[in-house]
Motif scaffolding. Structure first.
Motif, PDB file in Angstrom:
ATOM      1  N   LYS A 158       0.812  -1.214   0.000  1.00  0.00           N
ATOM      2  CA  LYS A 158       0.000   0.000   0.000  1.00  0.00           C
ATOM      3  C   LYS A 158       0.850   1.271   0.000  1.00  0.00           C
ATOM      4  CE  LYS A 158      -4.137  -1.834   2.178  1.00  0.00           C
ATOM      5  NZ  LYS A 158      -5.127  -1.607   3.241  1.00  0.00           N
ATOM      6  N   ALA A 159       2.183   1.128   0.051  1.00  0.00           N
ATOM      7  CA  ALA A 159       3.067   2.295   0.059  1.00  0.00           C
ATOM      8  C   ALA A 159       2.882   3.091  -1.228  1.00  0.00           C
ATOM      9  CB  ALA A 159       4.516   1.845   0.194  1.00  0.00           C
ATOM     10  N   PHE A 160       2.944   4.415  -1.110  1.00  0.00           N
ATOM     11  CA  PHE A 160       2.784   5.258  -2.281  1.00  0.00           C
ATOM     12  C   PHE A 160       3.535   6.571  -2.107  1.00  0.00           C
ATOM     13  CE2 PHE A 160      -0.527   6.594   0.585  1.00  0.00           C
ATOM     14  CZ  PHE A 160      -0.636   7.965   0.406  1.00  0.00           C
ATOM     15  N   MET A 187      -5.257  16.143   2.733  1.00  0.00           N
ATOM     16  CA  MET A 187      -6.551  15.850   3.358  1.00  0.00           C
ATOM     17  C   MET A 187      -7.099  14.516   2.839  1.00  0.00           C
ATOM     18  SD  MET A 187     -10.127  17.951   3.240  1.00  0.00           S
ATOM     19  CE  MET A 187     -10.397  17.473   1.549  1.00  0.00           C
ATOM     20  N   LEU A 188      -7.041  14.311   1.534  1.00  0.00           N
ATOM     21  CA  LEU A 188      -7.535  13.053   0.958  1.00  0.00           C
ATOM     22  C   LEU A 188      -6.688  11.861   1.385  1.00  0.00           C
ATOM     23  CD1 LEU A 188      -8.488  14.362  -2.561  1.00  0.00           C
ATOM     24  CD2 LEU A 188     -10.046  13.311  -0.919  1.00  0.00           C
ATOM     25  N   ILE A 189      -5.386  12.065   1.460  1.00  0.00           N
ATOM     26  CA  ILE A 189      -4.512  10.984   1.920  1.00  0.00           C
ATOM     27  C   ILE A 189      -4.881  10.586   3.340  1.00  0.00           C
ATOM     28  CG2 ILE A 189      -2.136  10.459   2.612  1.00  0.00           C
ATOM     29  CD1 ILE A 189      -1.272  12.177   0.126  1.00  0.00           C
ATOM     30  N   ASN A 206       1.077   5.062   4.965  1.00  0.00           N
ATOM     31  CA  ASN A 206       1.552   4.440   3.732  1.00  0.00           C
ATOM     32  C   ASN A 206       2.255   5.424   2.803  1.00  0.00           C
ATOM     33  OD1 ASN A 206       0.532   1.789   4.250  1.00  0.00           O
ATOM     34  ND2 ASN A 206      -1.508   2.536   3.765  1.00  0.00           N
ATOM     35  N   LEU A 207       2.234   6.712   3.162  1.00  0.00           N
ATOM     36  CA  LEU A 207       2.845   7.748   2.336  1.00  0.00           C
ATOM     37  C   LEU A 207       4.355   7.755   2.543  1.00  0.00           C
ATOM     38  CD1 LEU A 207       2.706  10.208   0.455  1.00  0.00           C
ATOM     39  CD2 LEU A 207       2.188  11.602   2.480  1.00  0.00           C
ATOM     40  N   VAL A 208       5.085   7.417   1.484  1.00  0.00           N
ATOM     41  CA  VAL A 208       6.540   7.357   1.544  1.00  0.00           C
ATOM     42  C   VAL A 208       7.144   8.746   1.421  1.00  0.00           C
ATOM     43  CG1 VAL A 208       8.611   6.492   0.380  1.00  0.00           C
ATOM     44  CG2 VAL A 208       6.619   5.005   0.660  1.00  0.00           C
ATOM     45  N   GLY A 209       6.670   9.516   0.442  1.00  0.00           N
ATOM     46  CA  GLY A 209       7.256  10.829   0.236  1.00  0.00           C
ATOM     47  C   GLY A 209       6.361  11.734  -0.575  1.00  0.00           C
ATOM     48  N   ILE A 210       6.633  13.024  -0.451  1.00  0.00           N
ATOM     49  CA  ILE A 210       5.931  14.055  -1.218  1.00  0.00           C
ATOM     50  C   ILE A 210       6.954  14.695  -2.135  1.00  0.00           C
ATOM     51  CG2 ILE A 210       4.629  16.204  -1.112  1.00  0.00           C
ATOM     52  CD1 ILE A 210       3.805  15.410   1.754  1.00  0.00           C
ATOM     53  N   TYR A 211       6.611  14.777  -3.402  1.00  0.00           N
ATOM     54  CA  TYR A 211       7.500  15.303  -4.434  1.00  0.00           C
ATOM     55  C   TYR A 211       6.809  16.492  -5.090  1.00  0.00           C
ATOM     56  CZ  TYR A 211       9.381  10.605  -3.795  1.00  0.00           C
ATOM     57  OH  TYR A 211       9.887   9.443  -3.261  1.00  0.00           O
ATOM     58  N   LEU A 212       7.386  17.677  -4.964  1.00  0.00           N
ATOM     59  CA  LEU A 212       6.776  18.906  -5.464  1.00  0.00           C
ATOM     60  C   LEU A 212       7.702  19.595  -6.455  1.00  0.00           C
ATOM     61  CD1 LEU A 212       4.924  21.500  -5.387  1.00  0.00           C
ATOM     62  CD2 LEU A 212       6.265  22.185  -3.395  1.00  0.00           C
ATOM     63  N   ASP A 213       7.186  19.899  -7.636  1.00  0.00           N
ATOM     64  CA  ASP A 213       7.896  20.696  -8.626  1.00  0.00           C
ATOM     65  C   ASP A 213       7.029  21.885  -9.005  1.00  0.00           C
ATOM     66  OD1 ASP A 213      10.405  19.355  -9.401  1.00  0.00           O
ATOM     67  OD2 ASP A 213       9.111  17.721 -10.104  1.00  0.00           O
ATOM     68  N   VAL A 214       7.619  23.062  -9.067  1.00  0.00           N
ATOM     69  CA  VAL A 214       6.956  24.240  -9.621  1.00  0.00           C
ATOM     70  C   VAL A 214       7.668  24.484 -10.949  1.00  0.00           C
ATOM     71  CG1 VAL A 214       6.394  26.671  -9.306  1.00  0.00           C
ATOM     72  CG2 VAL A 214       6.404  25.131  -7.338  1.00  0.00           C
TER      73      VAL A 214
END
Length: 151
Positions: free
Chosen positions: A25-27, A54-56, A64-72
């Protein structure tokens, strides 16, 4: 992370639960937005971050959240740093599920679609999740990305 939303070309990566060995379930959570001329920050990135978290929390289970990846950055720039790191983490087996609040964060142009399909093939498949009407649903990458010869 909010500081990265203030400049075109900026990025941020946050690892939350990197040790999820064999957790099916990791994502990862990928978000990409642009910044409009005259704006002090990317409203699209901020909206994706807050709505996505919020949805997560309510639908995908935060542990189960491994990481957050943000690009602008623009979608056609395939060298976006967070996007490149996300792909590498997926190839390294950290997760085989990817959550995007907005499909346009990762697909929607020929170059981006081909790159996503290459990753899909190289990994032997992965699950791409998004939310529709408040529910998290898998997207079929092979149907969304136009069938092309990938070299």
């Amino acid at each position: 992370m909010l500081g990265a939303m203030m400049k075109f070309g900026a990025f941020h990566i946050s690892y939350l639960n990197p040790v999820v060995d064999k957790n099916r379930k990791a994502f990862g959570f990928y978000l990409r937005a642009e910044i409009s001329a005259g704006d002090g920050y990317s409203r699209g990135a901020k909206r994706q971050l807050y709505s996505g978290l919020m949805l997560i929390q309510h639908k995908l289970e935060m542990h189960n959240l491994v990481g957050i990846y943000l690009d602008v950055d623009s979608l056609d720039n395939l060298e976006r740093p967070a996007y490149q790191q996300m792909k590498q983490d997926m190839l390294n087996g950290m997760f085989k599920r990817l959550f995007v609040l907005d499909e346009k964060a990762i697909m929607g142009s020929p170059t981006a679609d081909i790159d996503l399909m290459k990753l899909f093939i190289k990994m032997g498949g992965f699950e791409l999740l998004t939310c529709k009407n408040g529910e998290c649903v898998p997207l079929e990458i092979s149907r969304l990305v136009c069938p092309v010869a990938v070299y």
